[in-house]
Design an enzyme around this catalytic site. Structure first.
Site, PDB file in Angstrom:
ATOM      1  N   ALA A 127       0.824  -1.222   0.000  1.00  0.00           N
ATOM      2  CA  ALA A 127       0.000   0.000   0.000  1.00  0.00           C
ATOM      3  C   ALA A 127       0.853   1.264   0.000  1.00  0.00           C
ATOM      4  O   ALA A 127       1.554   1.553   0.974  1.00  0.00           O
ATOM      5  CB  ALA A 127      -0.922   0.011   1.223  1.00  0.00           C
ATOM      6  N   HIS A 345      23.793  16.755 -24.832  1.00  0.00           N
ATOM      7  CA  HIS A 345      25.167  16.280 -24.585  1.00  0.00           C
ATOM      8  C   HIS A 345      25.571  15.140 -25.524  1.00  0.00           C
ATOM      9  O   HIS A 345      26.729  14.704 -25.484  1.00  0.00           O
ATOM     10  CB  HIS A 345      25.321  15.815 -23.132  1.00  0.00           C
ATOM     11  CG  HIS A 345      25.538  16.923 -22.157  1.00  0.00           C
ATOM     12  ND1 HIS A 345      24.515  17.681 -21.646  1.00  0.00           N
ATOM     13  CD2 HIS A 345      26.671  17.422 -21.604  1.00  0.00           C
ATOM     14  CE1 HIS A 345      24.997  18.585 -20.806  1.00  0.00           C
ATOM     15  NE2 HIS A 345      26.310  18.447 -20.770  1.00  0.00           N
ATOM     16  N   GLY A 347      26.466  11.599 -26.918  1.00  0.00           N
ATOM     17  CA  GLY A 347      27.016  10.417 -26.243  1.00  0.00           C
ATOM     18  C   GLY A 347      27.625  10.757 -24.895  1.00  0.00           C
ATOM     19  O   GLY A 347      27.559   9.960 -23.949  1.00  0.00           O
ATOM     20  N   GLU A 370       5.616  10.990  -2.859  1.00  0.00           N
ATOM     21  CA  GLU A 370       4.714  11.945  -2.205  1.00  0.00           C
ATOM     22  C   GLU A 370       3.377  12.058  -2.949  1.00  0.00           C
ATOM     23  O   GLU A 370       2.846  13.150  -3.149  1.00  0.00           O
ATOM     24  CB  GLU A 370       5.351  13.344  -2.111  1.00  0.00           C
ATOM     25  CG  GLU A 370       6.707  13.396  -1.466  1.00  0.00           C
ATOM     26  CD  GLU A 370       6.681  13.280   0.049  1.00  0.00           C
ATOM     27  OE1 GLU A 370       5.594  13.353   0.645  1.00  0.00           O
ATOM     28  OE2 GLU A 370       7.762  13.083   0.628  1.00  0.00           O
ATOM     29  N   GLU A 374      -0.141  10.535 -11.116  1.00  0.00           N
ATOM     30  CA  GLU A 374      -1.525  10.147 -11.448  1.00  0.00           C
ATOM     31  C   GLU A 374      -2.442  10.573 -10.296  1.00  0.00           C
ATOM     32  O   GLU A 374      -3.500  11.175 -10.507  1.00  0.00           O
ATOM     33  CB  GLU A 374      -1.633   8.628 -11.676  1.00  0.00           C
ATOM     34  CG  GLU A 374      -0.993   8.129 -12.968  1.00  0.00           C
ATOM     35  CD  GLU A 374       0.534   8.082 -12.927  1.00  0.00           C
ATOM     36  OE1 GLU A 374       1.096   8.099 -11.810  1.00  0.00           O
ATOM     37  OE2 GLU A 374       1.158   8.040 -14.005  1.00  0.00           O
TER      38      GLU A 374
END
Ligand SMILES: Cc1cc2nc3c(=O)[nH]c(=O)nc-3n(C[C@H](O)[C@H](O)[C@H](O)COP(=O)(O)OP(=O)(O)OC[C@H]3O[C@@H](n4cnc5c(N)ncnc54)[C@H](O)[C@@H]3O)c2cc1C
Length: 390
Positions: A127, A345, A347, A370, A374
């Site tokens: 949970a 950047h 490679g 936190e 979604e």
């Protein structure tokens, strides 16, 4: 000194320290997944563990906006440093807001100096988003409670001297609002095993390294009644207390996102002016300029949303909509900017030699933590439907 002057001074001091001490050290700590003890000691000396704790308890007594600006600077250096502070900051706010006078006296002065550090634990293996589904139980036992259950992803919980922990105390209450209580669980910092509490080995993570996130097994761990946050009024009120805390956590996560996105952008715009292809610096190719413009604009918008949420909260106004919007926008921006910085950047960005590689691995946890993005959108939509109800 006015609050505004104190804010400018401490934010500038943190920025200076980050560029001097954190920039050269962060990658080595991060790649070794090593806890940055000397940096944390500096943070204690600067008073960062007590930024928002009132002066009467030994803190700096500054507002959430100042904390947010500090978090941006720390994350610009290395996001894990802000993680060392976050669970502590939320717990201090909860104690200040919901705690009894005795709890404030007992914990806040030692929290302000960083001598006593707090973790914050509600998530369980089964949970996370659905906090109502937690199973950890606290049962009244003589002059206290005995807590039993399993917690997951408790950041800072090995080194912390206390954990703000959520447990079910009245499972038979309204099934949608089971009675839960917030407990202050005191423990020995650094010890993996103590009577009734086992702290698992630090979980191996994609990024956000150097700060431990652990599993906790609690088996009949005894907490005296004085450990019930808020005393008698706090019994079965813990769910609301944790939700109050997590709203602050969302503003903090948004600040981290602004910090890492700012650094990724700074690295990218510097590199774009040095790296040449087809006879000119890549910053002179319009396709790269479009990226830089998009990145900087979104970062600025994220910064303003984050500061607005902090200011509303500081003014004592309801801020769940603003905090949700700031968290959603800033963290999605950080994820996008981290990828764009890596693309600029080429490679080189994929090499562990450069900081953009680290930022690319750090960014995703902000989307998940936190309250996932979604869930954030559900919170935002719920508030909008209230506001625009026909
Ligand atoms: C590095 C790290 C550090 C952490 N530190 C802490 C900590 O210190 N203390 C603490 O208590 N927790 C901590 N967490 C836990 C974190 O808050 C949870 O992982 C987060 O809340 C998501 O819960 P979950 O992982 O169980 O995902 P789940 O809840 O299982 O969600 C899985 C997916 O389903 C989606 N989903 C779930 N419900 C819905 C819905 N109703 N509608 C649409 N989509 C939905 C989610 O958005 C997600 O994409 C940490 C996590 C990480 C990775």
């Amino acid at each position: 000194m006015t609050t505004a002057e104190a804010q400018v001074e401490i934010v500038a001091a943190v920025r200076d320290w980050v560029e001097r001490e954190v920039y050269p050290a962060a990658s080595d700590y991060e790649h070794a997944d090593e806890y940055p003890e000397p940096l944390v000691e500096d943070m204690k000396r600067m008073g960062l563990f007590g930024v928002t704790i009132p002066e009467e308890y030994g803190g700096l007594g500054l507002d959430l906006l100042t904390y947010v600006l500090i978090q941006i600077e720390l994350s610009r250096g290395w996001m894990s440093l802000s993680g060392v502070l976050n669970t502590h900051f939320i717990s201090a706010w909860m104690i200040r807001t919901y705690g009894t006078d005795e709890q404030r006296e007992r914990y806040l002065p030692r929290m302000a100096t960083g001598e006593l550090r707090f973790a914050y634990s509600m998530t369980e293996p089964h949970a996370g988003s659905d906090v109502q589904a937690i199973r950890t139980r606290a049962v009244r036992d003589g002059d206290g409670y005995a807590i039993t259950g399993q917690k997951m992803w408790a950041t800072n919980a090995l080194r912390a001297g206390a954990i703000m922990l959520l447990a079910v105390t009245d499972p038979d209450a309204d099934p949608r609002h089971r009675g839960m209580t917030a407990f202050v669980v005191e423990k020995e910092p650094g010890r993996a095993s103590q009577r009734g509490l086992e702290v698992g080995a630090p979980l191996k993570k994609l990024g956000y390294k150097g700060v431990e996130s652990v599993e906790l097994s609690v088996d009949g761990f005894r907490v005296p009644l004085s450990g019930v946050l808020g005393g008698a009024a706090g019994e079965n009120a813990g769910f609301a207390y944790f939700m109050g805390g997590i709203e602050l956590g969302r503003v903090n996560i948004a600040a981290r996102a602004v910090g890492i996105a700012t650094r990724a952008f700074e690295e990218a715009i510097a590199y774009a002016q040095q790296r040449e292809t087809f006879g000119k610096p890549i910053a002179q190719h319009q396709a790269v300029q479009l990226k830089l413009a998009q990145m900087a604009t979104k970062i600025e918008a994220a910064r303003l949303l984050t500061m607005q949420a902090a200011e509303r909260k500081d003014a004592g106004e309801r801020a769940d909509l603003e905090a949700g919007m700031a968290k959603l926008f800033a963290t999605e921006t950080a994820e996008e900017v981290a990828l764009e910085a890596m693309r600029i950047h080429g490679g080189a960005g994929y090499s562990q030699e450069l900081v953009v590689e680290r930022i690319y691995r750090d960014a995703p946890v902000l989307i998940l933590g936190e309250g996932s993005n979604e869930i954030q959108q559900l919170v935002i939509a719920r508030r909008l439907l209230e506001r625009y109800a026909l």
